[in-house]
Motif scaffolding. Structure first.
Motif, PDB file in Angstrom:
ATOM      1  N   HIS A  18       0.833  -1.217   0.000  1.00  0.00           N
ATOM      2  CA  HIS A  18       0.000   0.000   0.000  1.00  0.00           C
ATOM      3  C   HIS A  18       0.866   1.266   0.000  1.00  0.00           C
ATOM      4  CE1 HIS A  18      -3.719  -2.157   0.255  1.00  0.00           C
ATOM      5  NE2 HIS A  18      -3.403  -2.727   1.421  1.00  0.00           N
ATOM      6  N   LEU A  19       1.929   1.246   0.774  1.00  0.00           N
ATOM      7  CA  LEU A  19       2.819   2.411   0.804  1.00  0.00           C
ATOM      8  C   LEU A  19       3.485   2.629  -0.555  1.00  0.00           C
ATOM      9  CD1 LEU A  19       4.428   1.869   4.323  1.00  0.00           C
ATOM     10  CD2 LEU A  19       2.962   3.788   3.643  1.00  0.00           C
ATOM     11  N   ALA A  20       3.924   1.549  -1.184  1.00  0.00           N
ATOM     12  CA  ALA A  20       4.563   1.657  -2.502  1.00  0.00           C
ATOM     13  C   ALA A  20       3.568   2.196  -3.520  1.00  0.00           C
ATOM     14  CB  ALA A  20       5.102   0.297  -2.940  1.00  0.00           C
ATOM     15  N   GLU A  21       2.340   1.684  -3.482  1.00  0.00           N
ATOM     16  CA  GLU A  21       1.310   2.152  -4.415  1.00  0.00           C
ATOM     17  C   GLU A  21       1.017   3.632  -4.188  1.00  0.00           C
ATOM     18  OE1 GLU A  21      -1.943  -0.526  -3.733  1.00  0.00           O
ATOM     19  OE2 GLU A  21      -1.084  -2.084  -5.032  1.00  0.00           O
ATOM     20  N   GLN A  29      11.232  -1.024  -5.345  1.00  0.00           N
ATOM     21  CA  GLN A  29      11.781   0.332  -5.244  1.00  0.00           C
ATOM     22  C   GLN A  29      11.490   0.932  -3.873  1.00  0.00           C
ATOM     23  OE1 GLN A  29       9.771   1.851  -8.772  1.00  0.00           O
ATOM     24  NE2 GLN A  29      11.771   2.513  -9.562  1.00  0.00           N
ATOM     25  N   TYR A  30      10.291   0.710  -3.382  1.00  0.00           N
ATOM     26  CA  TYR A  30       9.920   1.279  -2.097  1.00  0.00           C
ATOM     27  C   TYR A  30      10.759   0.673  -0.965  1.00  0.00           C
ATOM     28  CZ  TYR A  30       7.395   3.178   1.794  1.00  0.00           C
ATOM     29  OH  TYR A  30       7.087   3.860   2.936  1.00  0.00           O
ATOM     30  N   ILE A  31      10.946  -0.639  -0.989  1.00  0.00           N
ATOM     31  CA  ILE A  31      11.731  -1.292   0.063  1.00  0.00           C
ATOM     32  C   ILE A  31      13.178  -0.825   0.012  1.00  0.00           C
ATOM     33  CG2 ILE A  31      12.640  -3.514   0.849  1.00  0.00           C
ATOM     34  CD1 ILE A  31       9.904  -4.738   0.088  1.00  0.00           C
ATOM     35  N   VAL A  32      13.744  -0.717  -1.186  1.00  0.00           N
ATOM     36  CA  VAL A  32      15.125  -0.223  -1.314  1.00  0.00           C
ATOM     37  C   VAL A  32      15.220   1.200  -0.775  1.00  0.00           C
ATOM     38  CG1 VAL A  32      16.920   0.451  -2.966  1.00  0.00           C
ATOM     39  CG2 VAL A  32      15.758  -1.751  -3.208  1.00  0.00           C
TER      40      VAL A  32
END
Length: 111
Positions: A18-21, A29-32
């Motif tokens: 949800h955060l990445a979206e 990409q979001y986790i990196v």
């Protein structure tokens, strides 16, 4: 680039999706980004308040003044009584020799 397999609890996985979206990026990409941001916090320089730096400078100046009152024989005694320890593994004999050469050359230039 390396690859990492990671087990996540389902709730955390869904939260990250949800955060990445919401950021409009892929989960990878979001986790990196999140990991890079978190790891950089440990390397951020924190400013020291001016009052604290002034106190440190004053303490250092006082220490130097006290040290300056020792006679050469007192200094020799203190140096002979100091504890010697083994150098860190990273300090190779070559690096230690270079440090010793620098110290000796500085000592010669003071004379």
């Amino acid at each position: 680039m390396s690859r990492l397999t990671l087990r996540l609890p389902d709730t955390l996985h869904q939260q990250l999706i949800h955060l990445a979206e919401s950021e409009g990026v892929s989960l990878n990409q979001y986790i990196v980004y999140a990991l890079a941001r978190q790891s950089s916090i440990n390397y951020t320089i924190q400013p020291i308040p001016k009052q604290k730096t002034n106190q440190q400078q004053s303490d250092f100046t006082n220490l130097l003044q006290k040290l300056g009152t020792a006679s050469p024989s007192e200094i020799e005694i203190a140096l002979s009584e100091r504890e010697t320890v083994e150098p860190e593994k990273e300090l190779t004999p070559e690096i230690i020799a270079k440090f010793q050469q620098r110290l000796q050359s500085k000592e010669r230039s003071k004379r």
